[in-house]
Design an enzyme around this catalytic site. Structure first.
Site, PDB file in Angstrom:
ATOM      1  N   THR A  15       0.816  -1.217   0.000  1.00 42.06           N
ATOM      2  CA  THR A  15       0.000   0.000   0.000  1.00 42.06           C
ATOM      3  C   THR A  15       0.847   1.263   0.000  1.00 42.06           C
ATOM      4  O   THR A  15       0.487   2.267  -0.621  1.00 42.06           O
ATOM      5  CB  THR A  15      -0.934   0.008   1.228  1.00 42.06           C
ATOM      6  OG1 THR A  15      -1.825  -1.114   1.141  1.00 42.06           O
ATOM      7  CG2 THR A  15      -1.741   1.292   1.305  1.00 42.06           C
ATOM      8  N   ASP A  61       1.264  -6.684  -4.472  1.00 42.49           N
ATOM      9  CA  ASP A  61       0.389  -6.538  -3.324  1.00 42.49           C
ATOM     10  C   ASP A  61       0.774  -7.680  -2.386  1.00 42.49           C
ATOM     11  O   ASP A  61       0.873  -8.836  -2.821  1.00 42.49           O
ATOM     12  CB  ASP A  61      -1.071  -6.680  -3.771  1.00 42.49           C
ATOM     13  CG  ASP A  61      -2.058  -6.437  -2.651  1.00 42.49           C
ATOM     14  OD1 ASP A  61      -1.876  -7.026  -1.570  1.00 42.49           O
ATOM     15  OD2 ASP A  61      -3.031  -5.692  -2.855  1.00 42.49           O
ATOM     16  N   SER A  62       0.992  -7.399  -1.113  1.00 51.41           N
ATOM     17  CA  SER A  62       1.531  -8.450  -0.246  1.00 51.41           C
ATOM     18  C   SER A  62       0.557  -9.593  -0.027  1.00 51.41           C
ATOM     19  O   SER A  62       0.935 -10.640   0.505  1.00 51.41           O
ATOM     20  CB  SER A  62       1.972  -7.870   1.101  1.00 51.41           C
ATOM     21  OG  SER A  62       0.877  -7.593   1.938  1.00 51.41           O
ATOM     22  N   THR A  95       0.963  -4.554   4.227  1.00 51.61           N
ATOM     23  CA  THR A  95       0.624  -4.930   5.598  1.00 51.61           C
ATOM     24  C   THR A  95      -0.058  -6.286   5.727  1.00 51.61           C
ATOM     25  O   THR A  95      -0.012  -6.894   6.793  1.00 51.61           O
ATOM     26  CB  THR A  95      -0.286  -3.870   6.242  1.00 51.61           C
ATOM     27  OG1 THR A  95      -1.517  -3.785   5.513  1.00 51.61           O
ATOM     28  CG2 THR A  95       0.398  -2.511   6.262  1.00 51.61           C
ATOM     29  N   ASP A  96      -0.697  -6.782   4.667  1.00 55.18           N
ATOM     30  CA  ASP A  96      -1.456  -8.026   4.798  1.00 55.18           C
ATOM     31  C   ASP A  96      -0.590  -9.184   5.281  1.00 55.18           C
ATOM     32  O   ASP A  96      -1.020  -9.986   6.111  1.00 55.18           O
ATOM     33  CB  ASP A  96      -2.116  -8.400   3.466  1.00 55.18           C
ATOM     34  CG  ASP A  96      -3.366  -7.590   3.197  1.00 55.18           C
ATOM     35  OD1 ASP A  96      -3.897  -6.975   4.144  1.00 55.18           O
ATOM     36  OD2 ASP A  96      -3.825  -7.570   2.042  1.00 55.18           O
ATOM     37  N   GLN A 267      -4.474 -22.020  19.501  1.00 61.57           N
ATOM     38  CA  GLN A 267      -5.373 -21.118  18.791  1.00 61.57           C
ATOM     39  C   GLN A 267      -5.620 -19.831  19.573  1.00 61.57           C
ATOM     40  O   GLN A 267      -6.024 -18.823  18.998  1.00 61.57           O
ATOM     41  CB  GLN A 267      -6.728 -21.797  18.552  1.00 61.57           C
ATOM     42  CG  GLN A 267      -6.702 -22.993  17.654  1.00 61.57           C
ATOM     43  CD  GLN A 267      -8.084 -23.602  17.480  1.00 61.57           C
ATOM     44  OE1 GLN A 267      -9.090 -22.990  17.823  1.00 61.57           O
ATOM     45  NE2 GLN A 267      -8.133 -24.814  16.940  1.00 61.57           N
ATOM     46  N   CYS A 268      -5.416 -19.859  20.874  1.00 63.59           N
ATOM     47  CA  CYS A 268      -5.746 -18.715  21.717  1.00 63.59           C
ATOM     48  C   CYS A 268      -4.784 -17.559  21.465  1.00 63.59           C
ATOM     49  O   CYS A 268      -3.573 -17.771  21.435  1.00 63.59           O
ATOM     50  CB  CYS A 268      -5.693 -19.104  23.184  1.00 63.59           C
ATOM     51  SG  CYS A 268      -6.827 -20.429  23.637  1.00 63.59           S
TER      52      CYS A 268
END
Length: 331
Positions: A15, A61-62, A95-96, A267-268
């Protein structure tokens, strides 16, 4: 931590340098000229360190990031440090997947004596009140002050550990943070030569699978039979899973027996794996799973990529995966 005198700026897209196209915002070349023009407007622009600019082509684009791009970034960083005689690196990134790349570079550049910062922005450079120029020039100023060797992310005025950072927001300038996961484990006393940043790496086939109520053994078998070298299993809580599903446990055990690396994280958002707390965790561990402790998904995936990509065998990968290599497990 000597002050940077010549910085390599590696522009990968994202971006921060995007411009409007017929299909919307897209990566664009010509960012070096825009950066130099903006530096002339900065209050301390003439006091910033000298820098060299490289583009990693094609700009992306990342969201399109791949392991091949990680390897290309590593190669470009090493080439720029050698050929341009730079003493610090700033990577401009979308940033993705910035957190994934920061983790990957943390493990691909083990032993590198120069500091590496990654930054990007939530809005393109030139937007009034945007975060692009503050992030970019803030990162340059951080390098000017002097940074320790290793990979860090500079975003919204903060320095964040490259192997601990995660993206929490998609619509705010403070999008990144170090996730507050419990950190424990043992630090590697000495890194093997095979993991040094100068050693070649190659792409590997990896898979990530979250556990969820209803996940069937046949689904897991299909994934493990697809040719993956490692599976990162996102477990419940402290490393539990469906311990009463004998068929699912057998699928994991069979995959491990034929050489697939099995790794586990929680997962937490603030969790960590500690198999022995519950019997359900102990039974899962018995299939061959190695604990990722409090590692993030980004760090654990990148670590598996770097270890397997360096040519290590299953037992070696499991050994080094469980040890702290660059701060991913220990503060």
């Amino acid at each position: 931590m000597s002050a940077a005198k010549r910085i390599l700026i590696l522009y990968t897209g994202g971006t921060i340098g995007m411009q409007m196209s017929a299909d919307g915002l897209a990566p664009a070349s010509g960012f070096e000229a825009r950066l130099r023009a903006q530096q002339a407007l900065e209050e301390d622009g003439d006091q910033l360190p000298e820098w060299r600019f490289r583009e990693l082509l094609p700009l992306i684009d990342s969201a399109n990031m791949t392991q091949g791009h990680w390897l290309a970034m590593r190669a470009a960083i090493l080439a720029g440090l050698d050929e341009d005689d730079c003493d610090s690196v700033l990577v401009l990134h979308g940033t993705d997947t910035l957190a994934y790349s920061a983790a990957a570079l943390s493990f691909l550049l083990l032993g590198l004596p120069q500091p590496v910062l990654l930054t990007g922005s939530m809005q393109p450079a030139g937007v009034d009140g945007g975060d692009a120029w503050p992030n970019l020039f803030g990162a340059l100023r951080m390098l000017q002050l002097g940074q320790r060797p290793g990979v860090q992310v500079f975003f919204d005025g903060r320095l964040l550990h490259g192997a601990r950072v995660g993206k929490l927001r998609s619509d705010a300038f403070d999008a990144f943070t170090v996730l507050p996961r419990q950190r424990h484990g043992q630090r590697a006393e000495q890194l093997p030569a095979t993991l040094d940043h100068r050693q070649p790496h190659h792409a590997v086939r990896l898979a990530v699978q979250p556990l969820y109520p209803g996940l069937g053994a046949e689904q897991l078998r299909a994934l493990l039979d697809s040719g993956v070298a490692a599976l990162l299993l996102e477990c419940y809580g402290s490393g539990t899973g469906p311990s009463d599903n004998a068929e699912l446990l057998a699928v994991l055990s069979d995959a491990h027996a034929r050489g697939v690396v099995l790794a586990a994280i929680s997962q937490c958002p603030q969790g960590h794996v500690e198999f022995g707390v519950y019997a359900a965790g102990s039974r899962l561990q018995q299939t061959g799973l190695v604990s990722g402790g409090g590692m993030t998904r980004e760090a654990a995936l990148a670590k598996l990529f770097a270890l397997l990509g360096a040519g290590l065998c299953q037992a070696e990968v499991e050994h080094w995966f469980a040890l702290d290599l660059c701060g991913e497990l220990l503060d």
